[in-house]
Scaffold this active site. Structure first.
Site, PDB file in Angstrom:
ATOM      1  N   ASP A   1     -51.128  47.895 -10.747  1.00  0.00           N
ATOM      2  CA  ASP A   1     -51.873  49.011 -11.598  1.00  0.00           C
ATOM      3  C   ASP A   1     -51.039  50.460 -10.918  1.00  0.00           C
ATOM      4  O   ASP A   1     -49.731  50.463 -11.294  1.00  0.00           O
ATOM      5  CB  ASP A   1     -53.079  48.991 -11.395  1.00  0.00           C
ATOM      6  CG  ASP A   1     -54.000  49.901 -12.257  1.00  0.00           C
ATOM      7  OD1 ASP A   1     -54.231  51.050 -11.717  1.00  0.00           O
ATOM      8  OD2 ASP A   1     -54.166  49.774 -13.338  1.00  0.00           O
ATOM      9  N   ARG A   2     -51.981  51.226 -10.358  1.00  0.00           N
ATOM     10  CA  ARG A   2     -51.125  52.561  -9.931  1.00  0.00           C
ATOM     11  C   ARG A   2     -50.280  52.358  -8.731  1.00  0.00           C
ATOM     12  O   ARG A   2     -49.277  52.896  -8.628  1.00  0.00           O
ATOM     13  CB  ARG A   2     -52.280  53.518  -9.348  1.00  0.00           C
ATOM     14  CG  ARG A   2     -53.412  53.736 -10.400  1.00  0.00           C
ATOM     15  CD  ARG A   2     -53.153  54.434 -11.731  1.00  0.00           C
ATOM     16  NE  ARG A   2     -52.457  55.434 -11.630  1.00  0.00           N
ATOM     17  CZ  ARG A   2     -51.654  56.221 -12.574  1.00  0.00           C
ATOM     18  NH1 ARG A   2     -51.827  55.628 -13.780  1.00  0.00           N
ATOM     19  NH2 ARG A   2     -51.364  57.492 -12.255  1.00  0.00           N
TER      20      ARG A   2
ATOM     21  N   HIS B   1     -58.743  56.599 -20.554  1.00  0.00           N
ATOM     22  CA  HIS B   1     -59.057  57.467 -19.476  1.00  0.00           C
ATOM     23  C   HIS B   1     -57.705  58.024 -19.009  1.00  0.00           C
ATOM     24  O   HIS B   1     -57.511  59.171 -18.390  1.00  0.00           O
ATOM     25  CB  HIS B   1     -59.400  56.411 -18.233  1.00  0.00           C
ATOM     26  CG  HIS B   1     -58.351  55.263 -18.175  1.00  0.00           C
ATOM     27  ND1 HIS B   1     -57.984  53.983 -19.042  1.00  0.00           N
ATOM     28  CD2 HIS B   1     -57.747  54.738 -16.874  1.00  0.00           C
ATOM     29  CE1 HIS B   1     -57.007  53.219 -18.450  1.00  0.00           C
ATOM     30  NE2 HIS B   1     -56.854  53.564 -17.233  1.00  0.00           N
TER      31      HIS B   1
ATOM     32  N   HIS C   1     -57.290  41.742 -15.379  1.00  0.00           N
ATOM     33  CA  HIS C   1     -56.436  42.548 -14.935  1.00  0.00           C
ATOM     34  C   HIS C   1     -56.472  42.610 -13.392  1.00  0.00           C
ATOM     35  O   HIS C   1     -55.398  42.861 -12.705  1.00  0.00           O
ATOM     36  CB  HIS C   1     -56.845  43.853 -15.220  1.00  0.00           C
ATOM     37  CG  HIS C   1     -56.286  45.134 -14.970  1.00  0.00           C
ATOM     38  ND1 HIS C   1     -55.005  45.307 -15.106  1.00  0.00           N
ATOM     39  CD2 HIS C   1     -56.580  46.179 -13.584  1.00  0.00           C
ATOM     40  CE1 HIS C   1     -54.385  46.682 -14.258  1.00  0.00           C
ATOM     41  NE2 HIS C   1     -55.530  46.965 -13.523  1.00  0.00           N
TER      42      HIS C   1
END
Length: 292
Positions: free
Chosen positions: A107-108, A152, A272
């Site tokens: 992810d990030r 988001h 996820h």
């Protein structure tokens, strides 16, 4: 209750621009750095780290702005740019004596890992990416009503003030909604872990928003410059992701081949939070990567 496996030491490491990162470090052998995603901390790697530590030195930092790492004020556009966050990781690993290392991000953390692979090809020996496409490509594939899955991203791209106020006013509901919606197996996020994610995220709203805001600004500029220059990821790359291409109407493997000539692209049936939901699968993918 200890949430990270025994045998890991929790340390503070110097990073870029005077920032210090908090990290869990354990095992012995060739180094592997694992970078967490949103809305999480290094804790997401607890299962995979324990497995890899049998024959690797495993380093699990909290990204700047997250968890127990420093949270500098976003008083310049580059403070939370992925280029800066990638430099953090290179500095932190060097402080442990590792000038070269394998890097895996979710992810990030995967966006940071991607940038590190482009900016520091002499340092990153192998690159693992979990459940993203690069920032530039991400904005291109989010189209129409299907882009609502990434609402988001648009919220936190807004100028400073409103996003922070809205999120801080309902932090548990905001961050908890992603833990609920993105988990294929909610049992993989037991209550003590979930509580820690919510606590640490609520304490880091301005820096988390700044991280996302950078991905609607300077990160795009950096990616576009590399694309225009024909830059590629020089190291072996493994990407494991859900079939976002089918949902959003693009070929994820083709997106990644444009950046990574030496690519192993895998789809997973996991949700996820795959390092927590399917740690054996993710550990096996990392081990396969390290043999290339």
């Amino acid at each position: 209750m200890a949430l990270f496996p025994a045998g890991f030491a929790h340390v503070r490491l110097p990073a870029a621009d005077g920032v210090h990162l908090s990290a869990a470090v354990g095992g012995s052998g060739s180094p592997v750095v694992l970078l967490h995603g949103f809305p999480q901390t290094h804790l997401m790697w607890r299962h995979v780290a324990e497995r890899l530590a049998a024959d690797h030195t495993v380093i699990c930092p909290d990204l700047r702005g997250y968890g127990a790492s420093d949270k500098p004020a976003a008083d310049a556009p580059d403070v939370y740019a992925k280029r800066t966050m990638a430099a953090d990781i290179v500095h932190a690993a060097a402080a442990l004596g590792h000038e070269r290392f394998a890097l895996v991000g979710h992810d990030r953390g995967a966006l940071v890992a991607f940038r590190a692979g482009l900016d520091h090809p002499e340092t990153v020996t192998h690159l693992g990416i979990l459940d993203i496409v690069p920032t530039l490509d991400m904005w291109q594939v989010l189209r129409g009503v299907s882009a609502a899955v990434g609402y988001h991203l648009f919220l936190m791209a807004q100028p400073p003030g409103l996003p922070e106020t809205l999120i801080e006013g309902s932090a548990d509901a905001f961050f908890g909604s992603f833990l609920d919606a993105w988990a294929g197996d909610p049992a993989a996020l037991p209550e003590p872990v979930r509580a820690e994610y919510l606590r640490s995220s609520a304490a880091a709203v301005p820096s988390i928003v700044a991280d996302f805001r950078a991905s609607a600004g300077l990160d795009i500029t950096h990616d576009q410059a590399d694309l225009d220059a024909g830059s590629e990821l020089a190291m072996p790359v493994t990407v494991v992701q859900q079939d976002w291409g089918a949902q959003l109407g693009y070929d994820a493997a083709d997106v990644w081949r444009a950046w990574a000539p030496d690519l192993d692209h895998r789809l997973t049936g996991s949700g996820h939070f795959m390092a927590e939901e399917s740690p054996d699968e993710i550990t096996a993918a990392i081990r396969d990567l390290l043999t290339r």
